[in-house]
Scaffold this motif. Structure first.
Motif, PDB file in Angstrom:
ATOM      1  N   TRP A 342       0.863  -1.344  -0.099  1.00  0.00           N
ATOM      2  CA  TRP A 342       0.157   0.294  -0.135  1.00  0.00           C
ATOM      3  C   TRP A 342       0.908   1.016  -0.205  1.00  0.00           C
ATOM      4  CZ3 TRP A 342      -0.679   3.792   3.541  1.00  0.00           C
ATOM      5  CH2 TRP A 342      -0.712   4.912   3.920  1.00  0.00           C
ATOM      6  N   ARG A 343       1.910   0.920   0.276  1.00  0.00           N
ATOM      7  CA  ARG A 343       3.523   1.993   1.059  1.00  0.00           C
ATOM      8  C   ARG A 343       3.250   2.706  -0.253  1.00  0.00           C
ATOM      9  NH1 ARG A 343       7.902   2.740   0.988  1.00  0.00           N
ATOM     10  NH2 ARG A 343       8.266   0.444   1.652  1.00  0.00           N
ATOM     11  N   ARG A 344       3.977   1.369  -1.306  1.00  0.00           N
ATOM     12  CA  ARG A 344       4.534   1.998  -2.440  1.00  0.00           C
ATOM     13  C   ARG A 344       3.583   2.116  -3.587  1.00  0.00           C
ATOM     14  NH1 ARG A 344       7.135  -3.052  -4.323  1.00  0.00           N
ATOM     15  NH2 ARG A 344       6.082  -4.443  -2.449  1.00  0.00           N
ATOM     16  N   LEU A 345       2.057   1.706  -3.011  1.00  0.00           N
ATOM     17  CA  LEU A 345       1.340   2.016  -4.452  1.00  0.00           C
ATOM     18  C   LEU A 345       1.393   3.984  -4.044  1.00  0.00           C
ATOM     19  CD1 LEU A 345      -0.393  -0.612  -4.659  1.00  0.00           C
ATOM     20  CD2 LEU A 345       0.514  -0.207  -6.480  1.00  0.00           C
ATOM     21  N   LYS A 346       1.043   4.027  -2.879  1.00  0.00           N
ATOM     22  CA  LYS A 346       1.026   5.550  -2.916  1.00  0.00           C
ATOM     23  C   LYS A 346       2.013   6.429  -2.848  1.00  0.00           C
ATOM     24  CE  LYS A 346      -2.185   7.164  -0.292  1.00  0.00           C
ATOM     25  NZ  LYS A 346      -2.804   7.728  -1.144  1.00  0.00           N
ATOM     26  N   GLU A 347       3.627   6.064  -2.465  1.00  0.00           N
ATOM     27  CA  GLU A 347       4.567   6.852  -3.427  1.00  0.00           C
ATOM     28  C   GLU A 347       4.686   6.779  -4.682  1.00  0.00           C
ATOM     29  OE1 GLU A 347       7.992   4.428  -2.240  1.00  0.00           O
ATOM     30  OE2 GLU A 347       7.954   5.337  -0.346  1.00  0.00           O
ATOM     31  N   LYS A 348       3.942   5.715  -5.285  1.00  0.00           N
ATOM     32  CA  LYS A 348       3.807   6.221  -7.280  1.00  0.00           C
ATOM     33  C   LYS A 348       2.711   6.647  -7.552  1.00  0.00           C
ATOM     34  CE  LYS A 348       3.056   3.151 -10.920  1.00  0.00           C
ATOM     35  NZ  LYS A 348       3.034   1.533 -11.546  1.00  0.00           N
ATOM     36  N   GLU A 349       2.125   6.956  -6.576  1.00  0.00           N
ATOM     37  CA  GLU A 349       0.725   7.620  -6.721  1.00  0.00           C
ATOM     38  C   GLU A 349       1.269   9.329  -6.835  1.00  0.00           C
ATOM     39  OE1 GLU A 349      -3.874   8.900  -5.733  1.00  0.00           O
ATOM     40  OE2 GLU A 349      -2.814   6.897  -4.508  1.00  0.00           O
ATOM     41  N   ASN A 350       2.009   9.495  -5.879  1.00  0.00           N
ATOM     42  CA  ASN A 350       2.723  10.568  -5.371  1.00  0.00           C
ATOM     43  C   ASN A 350       3.599  11.251  -6.139  1.00  0.00           C
ATOM     44  OD1 ASN A 350       3.028  12.499  -3.355  1.00  0.00           O
ATOM     45  ND2 ASN A 350       5.450  11.901  -3.300  1.00  0.00           N
ATOM     46  N   GLN A 351       4.370  10.654  -6.642  1.00  0.00           N
ATOM     47  CA  GLN A 351       5.164  10.596  -7.706  1.00  0.00           C
ATOM     48  C   GLN A 351       4.683  11.452  -9.069  1.00  0.00           C
ATOM     49  OE1 GLN A 351       7.655   7.110  -7.730  1.00  0.00           O
ATOM     50  NE2 GLN A 351       8.784   7.710  -5.838  1.00  0.00           N
ATOM     51  N   GLN A 352       3.828  10.133  -9.906  1.00  0.00           N
ATOM     52  CA  GLN A 352       2.533  10.932 -10.377  1.00  0.00           C
ATOM     53  C   GLN A 352       2.146  11.605 -10.472  1.00  0.00           C
ATOM     54  OE1 GLN A 352       0.040   7.303 -10.862  1.00  0.00           O
ATOM     55  NE2 GLN A 352       1.418   5.926 -11.749  1.00  0.00           N
ATOM     56  N   GLN A 353       1.521  12.235  -9.180  1.00  0.00           N
ATOM     57  CA  GLN A 353       1.029  13.576  -9.444  1.00  0.00           C
ATOM     58  C   GLN A 353       1.771  14.322  -9.378  1.00  0.00           C
ATOM     59  OE1 GLN A 353      -1.141  13.373  -5.837  1.00  0.00           O
ATOM     60  NE2 GLN A 353      -2.076  15.784  -5.928  1.00  0.00           N
ATOM     61  N   VAL A 354       3.345  14.993  -8.318  1.00  0.00           N
ATOM     62  CA  VAL A 354       4.355  15.279  -8.370  1.00  0.00           C
ATOM     63  C   VAL A 354       4.515  15.705 -10.405  1.00  0.00           C
ATOM     64  CG1 VAL A 354       6.231  15.776  -8.171  1.00  0.00           C
ATOM     65  CG2 VAL A 354       5.009  15.369  -6.709  1.00  0.00           C
ATOM     66  N   HIS A 355       4.746  14.606 -10.460  1.00  0.00           N
ATOM     67  CA  HIS A 355       5.299  14.701 -12.173  1.00  0.00           C
ATOM     68  C   HIS A 355       4.171  15.478 -12.810  1.00  0.00           C
ATOM     69  CE1 HIS A 355       7.207  13.092 -15.789  1.00  0.00           C
ATOM     70  NE2 HIS A 355       5.774  12.692 -16.458  1.00  0.00           N
ATOM     71  N   ARG A 356       3.313  15.155 -12.471  1.00  0.00           N
ATOM     72  CA  ARG A 356       1.746  15.969 -13.425  1.00  0.00           C
ATOM     73  C   ARG A 356       2.234  16.733 -12.849  1.00  0.00           C
ATOM     74  NH1 ARG A 356      -1.725  11.291 -12.736  1.00  0.00           N
ATOM     75  NH2 ARG A 356      -1.817  12.100 -10.610  1.00  0.00           N
ATOM     76  N   GLN A 357       2.049  17.552 -12.293  1.00  0.00           N
ATOM     77  CA  GLN A 357       2.583  19.408 -11.583  1.00  0.00           C
ATOM     78  C   GLN A 357       3.785  20.391 -11.632  1.00  0.00           C
ATOM     79  OE1 GLN A 357       1.392  20.104  -7.696  1.00  0.00           O
ATOM     80  NE2 GLN A 357      -0.489  19.541  -7.390  1.00  0.00           N
ATOM     81  N   LYS A 358       4.220  18.766 -12.376  1.00  0.00           N
ATOM     82  CA  LYS A 358       5.991  19.532 -12.793  1.00  0.00           C
ATOM     83  C   LYS A 358       5.783  20.007 -14.171  1.00  0.00           C
ATOM     84  CE  LYS A 358       9.526  18.047  -9.957  1.00  0.00           C
ATOM     85  NZ  LYS A 358      10.819  17.353  -9.182  1.00  0.00           N
ATOM     86  N   GLU A 359       4.915  18.586 -14.983  1.00  0.00           N
ATOM     87  CA  GLU A 359       4.757  19.166 -16.468  1.00  0.00           C
ATOM     88  C   GLU A 359       3.912  20.563 -16.352  1.00  0.00           C
ATOM     89  OE1 GLU A 359       3.354  16.090 -17.427  1.00  0.00           O
ATOM     90  OE2 GLU A 359       5.019  14.726 -18.269  1.00  0.00           O
ATOM     91  N   ARG A 360       2.482  20.971 -15.733  1.00  0.00           N
ATOM     92  CA  ARG A 360       2.389  22.210 -15.177  1.00  0.00           C
ATOM     93  C   ARG A 360       3.141  23.262 -15.081  1.00  0.00           C
ATOM     94  NH1 ARG A 360      -3.654  21.858 -13.119  1.00  0.00           N
ATOM     95  NH2 ARG A 360      -3.461  24.297 -15.090  1.00  0.00           N
ATOM     96  N   LEU A 361       4.006  23.049 -14.394  1.00  0.00           N
ATOM     97  CA  LEU A 361       5.213  23.940 -14.029  1.00  0.00           C
ATOM     98  C   LEU A 361       5.539  25.093 -14.778  1.00  0.00           C
ATOM     99  CD1 LEU A 361       5.892  26.085 -11.549  1.00  0.00           C
ATOM    100  CD2 LEU A 361       7.350  24.090 -11.013  1.00  0.00           C
TER     101      LEU A 361
END
Length: 437
Positions: A342-361
């Protein structure tokens, strides 16, 4: 500790927990407390007391578990011992003092195995003249049945004959005592069995035989497996015509040392809680069995007869924990692995969210750069104010949409904010300078 190193250690620990889970489940599977595929009970010859008791125990086990159970006829205690040690049977009834108990554990004493010295009535009568039998010493020269090879009757018969120095002064026949009814050449038989033995009842109720007394105190003193015993008058009317002193051993229910605790508990429940006492009046009640229990008693039996050990809440809890410790380890490992997943899935989801927001940045940065290039060629105040508003709007949208904590601490986000601040300041100065002109 750096983040990559921390992630590597967590991964190693997850692999370790996976190994613990597999090993715990394997240990539980191969070492769990299970019953044999078929519970085989070694008894004695059909018609004997051991056989009848074995049938009743098998029926009680079947009522409790519906588990396959088989009653195995044998010649008796010695054969039961060999077959139990070899794994051919799982439970056996044996006579104490006839075999070694090495490698075995006693589930419970079952009943008294009484030594009966049965003699033809014509030899007991005074008319028998020189052949009259009034005591064991008179059996010298007689033909005596000592039981089948492999039975427990043979060792106890030889103990009695040895005590009276008759081993070499009588003809010993290795046949079953029921041959007395069909073989007139047999003068006597030494029978060690419970008094409820159906074959014994048939022999003594025929009126053709009587019983000879033994020196019970002397025999009990000489052989530790014997206790003094008295056969009551008219036990098998009209035999005996008076109380007969003799000795008795104990019939024992035994299993191998490595027998399942579950099997032993089921045997005890079947013997003492399924009303077998109403079928076998000489069978030991739980209190008697506890008082007679010898040293090599199975640990489950000790707990069964100990009220505090049996019913104490703490004991029950500890026994359950001990029985399922492998499963507890497996459960702990499984919980950790589930949490880690569960923790690794959350980390992966977190990383994907950060990646998407970096693209918007990056998009917001490009927009501010485009405005900066545009303002270089604009001198109109209104257009500059419009560009100022555009920069402010981009900044506000970025602050509103780019909310992830990891992104807010990223250097690129700081550069963006600095870029917005510098651009706003630059446009504001340009507007001020243009207005004065």
């Amino acid at each position: 500790m750096t983040q990559p190193l921390s992630r590597l250690l967590r991964r190693w620990f997850a692999w370790l927990m996976a190994l613990v889970l597999v090993m715990s489940l394997a240990t539980w599977f191969f070492m769990r407390d299970t019953l044999p595929p078929v519970i085989r009970i070694g008894t004695a010859v059909e018609g004997g007391l051991y056989y009848e008791e074995g049938l009743s125990v098998a029926e009680a086990l079947d009522r409790r578990t519906s588990h396959p159970t088989e009653v195995v006829p044998t010649s008796g205690s010695q054969e039961n011992y060999e077959r139990l040690r070899n794994g051919d049977i799982d439970v056996a009834i044996i006579q104490s003092g006839t075999v070694s108990l090495n490698g075995l554990a006693i589930v419970t004493p079952l009943h008294h195995d009484v030594v009966h010295v049965v003699v033809r009535r014509e030899l007991l009568d005074e008319s028998a003249a020189e052949g009259q039998v009034t005591s064991m010493m008179d059996l010298a020269g007689k033909r005596i049945s000592v039981g089948l090879p492999g039975s427990g009757m043979q060792p106890s018969a030889r103990d009695v004959l040895t005590h009276y120095n008759l081993v070499d002064r009588a003809t010993l026949r290795e046949v079953h005592f029921t041959d007395l009814l069909t073989d007139d050449t047999l003068d006597a038989a030494i029978i060690t069995s419970g008094v409820e033995n159906g074959d014994l009842r048939n022999v003594l109720s025929s009126g053709q035989f009587g019983l000879v007394p033994l020196d019970s105190q002397a025999l009990a003193r000489r052989y530790r497996h014997f206790d003094p015993y008295e056969i009551p008058q008219n036990m098998w009317p009209p035999v005996p015509d008076r109380p007969i002193p003799t000795v008795a051993a104990s019939a024992l229910v035994v299993v191998r040392d490595d027998a399942s605790d579950k099997l032993v508990r089921l045997l005890l429940d079947s013997l003492f809680e399924d009303n077998l006492l109403s079928h076998f009046s000489t069978m030991f009640a739980p209190q008697e069995a506890r008082d007679l229990s010898p040293a090599r008693l199975h640990p489950v039996t000790r707990r069964y007869h100990d009220p505090f050990g049996q019913y104490g809440l703490m004991h029950t809890i500890l026994e359950g924990l001990a029985a399922g410790k492998e499963l507890l380890f497996a459960l702990g490992a499984a919980v950790y692995l589930a949490w880690d997943r569960w923790r690794r899935l959350k980390e992966k989801e977190n990383q994907q969210q950060v990646h998407r927001q970096k693209e918007r940045l990056d998009t917001f940065l490009e927009q501010t750069l485009a405005i900066e290039r545009k303002q270089m060629s604009v001198d109109d105040v209104q257009q500059l104010k419009k560009l100022l508003d555009d920069v402010t709007e981009i900044k506000l949208r970025a602050l509103s949409n780019l909310t992830h904590e990891d992104l807010r601490g990223d250097r690129t986000f700081s550069i963006f904010l600095m870029q917005c601040a510098n651009l706003i300041s630059k446009i504001q100065r340009k507007i001020g300078s243009t207005s004065k002109d």
